[in-house]
Design an enzyme around this catalytic site. Structure first.
Site, PDB file in Angstrom:
ATOM      1  NE  ARG A 158      16.321  15.224  -7.368  1.00 42.53           N
ATOM      2  CZ  ARG A 158      15.064  14.662  -6.275  1.00 42.53           C
ATOM      3  NH1 ARG A 158      15.155  13.680  -7.182  1.00 42.53           N
ATOM      4  NH2 ARG A 158      14.562  15.720  -6.080  1.00 42.53           N
ATOM      5  CG  HIS A 170       6.415   7.534  -0.922  1.00 43.37           C
ATOM      6  ND1 HIS A 170       6.891   9.055  -1.059  1.00 43.37           N
ATOM      7  CD2 HIS A 170       4.623   9.060  -0.907  1.00 43.37           C
ATOM      8  CE1 HIS A 170       6.135   9.993  -1.278  1.00 43.37           C
ATOM      9  NE2 HIS A 170       4.792   9.636  -1.136  1.00 43.37           N
ATOM     10  CG  HIS A 195       9.031   9.525   3.380  1.00 46.75           C
ATOM     11  ND1 HIS A 195       7.881   9.028   3.244  1.00 46.75           N
ATOM     12  CD2 HIS A 195       9.645   9.377   2.280  1.00 46.75           C
ATOM     13  CE1 HIS A 195       7.909   9.378   1.832  1.00 46.75           C
ATOM     14  NE2 HIS A 195       9.436   9.630   1.099  1.00 46.75           N
ATOM     15  CG  ASN A 223       5.092  14.097  -0.307  1.00 50.72           C
ATOM     16  OD1 ASN A 223       4.240  13.488   0.811  1.00 50.72           O
ATOM     17  ND2 ASN A 223       4.521  13.828  -2.337  1.00 50.72           N
ATOM     18  CG  ASP A 270      12.828  11.888   1.258  1.00 52.92           C
ATOM     19  OD1 ASP A 270      13.291  11.756  -0.504  1.00 52.92           O
ATOM     20  OD2 ASP A 270      12.002  12.322   1.217  1.00 52.92           O
ATOM     21  CG  PHE A 303       6.250  17.519  -2.546  1.00 50.99           C
ATOM     22  CD1 PHE A 303       5.228  18.708  -1.211  1.00 50.99           C
ATOM     23  CD2 PHE A 303       4.903  17.774  -3.859  1.00 50.99           C
ATOM     24  CE1 PHE A 303       4.671  18.936  -1.525  1.00 50.99           C
ATOM     25  CE2 PHE A 303       3.924  17.855  -3.177  1.00 50.99           C
ATOM     26  CZ  PHE A 303       3.756  18.467  -2.290  1.00 50.99           C
TER      27      PHE A 303
HETATM   28 ZN   LIG Z   1      12.073  10.189  -1.520  1.00 57.90          ZN
END
Ligand SMILES: [Zn+2]
Length: 435
Positions: free
Chosen positions: A75, A189, A242, A288, A315, A333
């Site tokens: 982050r 995504h 993913h 997600n 992820d 999520f």
């Molecule tokens: Zn991701």
């Protein structure tokens, strides 16, 4: 970086280790001599050595080429309370990884040279290697392409607006065309925002039961279909992030048969859990793409087995306790995953005989490096000692309070996992994970 567990790999002998890499007989044990961070020699184990450095007895342990997680969210910059580049690196090393690709949804987003340079600078002279992924569009707003040439020049290894799809098909077409010039993948995504709406979980029997808003599988399928068509049309490289639905796995399988330049990744949570887990209303089961039903999970496992799915990624998505500790529909999520990935892979795939450790090396090291156009580590004399050492008999219990990540949002707290990372080596350093 300090602390006794993070040391210079000046002179180390890894003794009696089983090597999982091309060209090694797994029935045999080997001695790996490391000098100044490089593999100096690999010999069949012998009793006598006059080696005058540190000796680690690795009887019963496996040495794999260093694992790369090509999909993580650290982050920094922006939410250093949830994870920093360094805390993320420590979480990854404890989980047995020597490298990761960071997704660009930081604050500010990784859409300019300065942020890429900051990330690379922060991780200079560290055991852990970071390969930044840059945003496809400015501030990931889906409106204007980022300066792709400049970002590749600064060190970006791929592009993604992860967190959402690029809804504008023309923009995605251009991104695929430009990225071809730099031979880097576009990582998508795959999610139709309109079909998903304000869904909280997989749309199906369980969501109806619970009265929660659903995210239908077809929201993923339609975007995967579009992306594959655009990749075929442009000749660009598309990587499906993913993957989570049966329909998407089938589409990728057909596209590969057709020769379209597509690769795909799946996460441990999508092959370990189903939407039944959401009955607990625990927000650590909210991610997600969402946890899907049994038939989708079976399709992911089949896709991993037959090679349709090239890579396993975590992820890793840290969130603060305050944010995650909310009502299911209000919680963000995502879950953390770096410290549980290897154990889940062992429990769900290796122990049941679905994949071998050799296959895991492909999916967590060789294929991710290949997808990114980078050279994968090899266990070979003359190479950098970039290694993951695991204990295949190291059963342990997941304790979210005893993790290196700054966040605690794991759905696997209390799970017993059969395998544990023992050590990692890379860039002239080694790190011993806690027992
Ligand atoms: Zn991701």
């Amino acid at each position: 970086m300090s602390g006794s567990k993070f040391q210079k790999a000046e002179k180390i002998l890894l003794k009696n280790v089983t090597i999982i890499d091309d060209g090694y007989n797994e029935q045999k044990q080997w001695d790996i001599f490391i000098i100044d961070g490089k593999i100096n020699a690999i010999n069949p184990t012998s009793e006598k050595t006059d080696f005058n450095g540190a000796v680690l007895d690795l009887s019963g342990k496996l040495a794999l080429p260093g694992l790369l997680d090509m999909h993580v969210h650290f982050r920094e910059p922006g939410r250093e309370d949830e994870e920093t580049l360094k805390s993320g690196a420590h979480s990854a090393m404890a989980g047995g990884f020597t490298a990761a690709c960071t997704m660009p949804n930081t604050n500010p987003a990784t859409d300019n040279r300065e942020v890429i340079e900051f990330i690379l600078d922060e991780m200079k002279n560290h055991l852990f290697s970071i390969y930044p992924i840059a945003a496809i569009t400015k501030d990931q707003q889906g409106e204007k392409l980022a300066e792709m040439a400049e970002l590749v020049d600064a060190g970006a290894v791929a592009f993604s607006d992860d967190g959402k799809s690029v809804a504008n098909s023309l923009l995605l077409r251009r991104a695929l065309e430009y990225s071809k010039m730099f031979n880097v993948p576009i990582i998508e995504h795959c999610e139709d925002a309109h079909l998903v709406g304000s869904g909280d979980m997989h749309e199906g029997f369980v969501s109806s039961n619970l009265g929660l808003a659903g995210m239908p599988a077809i929201a993923e399928d339609v975007i995967v279909a579009r992306n594959l068509m655009l990749a075929e049309y442009t000749g660009g490289k598309i990587h499906i992030a993913h993957i989570s639905t049966k329909g998407a796995v089938d589409l990728v399988r057909q596209a590969k048969d057709k020769g379209i330049d597509v690769t795909a990744e799946a996460t441990p949570h999508h092959f370990s859990l189903t939407d039944e887990a959401v009955r607990s209303f625990d927000s650590n089961f909210k991610m997600n793409p969402p946890l899907r039903s049994e038939e989708h999970v079976a399709a992911i496992i089949e896709g991993l087995k037959d090679g349709t799915i090239d890579a396993i990624v975590t992820d890793h998505a840290p969130h603060s306790i305050e944010e995650k500790d909310a009502e299911f529909s209000a919680a963000p999520f995502g879950i953390i995953g770096l410290e549980t990935a290897l154990g889940l892979v062992a429990k769900q795939l290796v122990k049941p005989g679905i994949l071998s450790w050799q296959d895991i090396v492909q999916k967590m090291c060789k294929n991710p490096y290949r997808i990114l156009g980078l050279e994968a580590p090899q266990i070979k004399a003359g190479e950098i000692a970039n290694l993951t050492i695991i204990d295949p008999a190291g059963e342990w219990e997941v304790d979210k309070f005893n993790m290196k990540s700054r966040s605690r949002n794991t759905p696997f707290h209390g799970w017993k996992l059969p395998v544990r990372a023992f050590a990692v080596l890379n860039n002239g350093y080694f790190y011993l994970a806690e027992k």
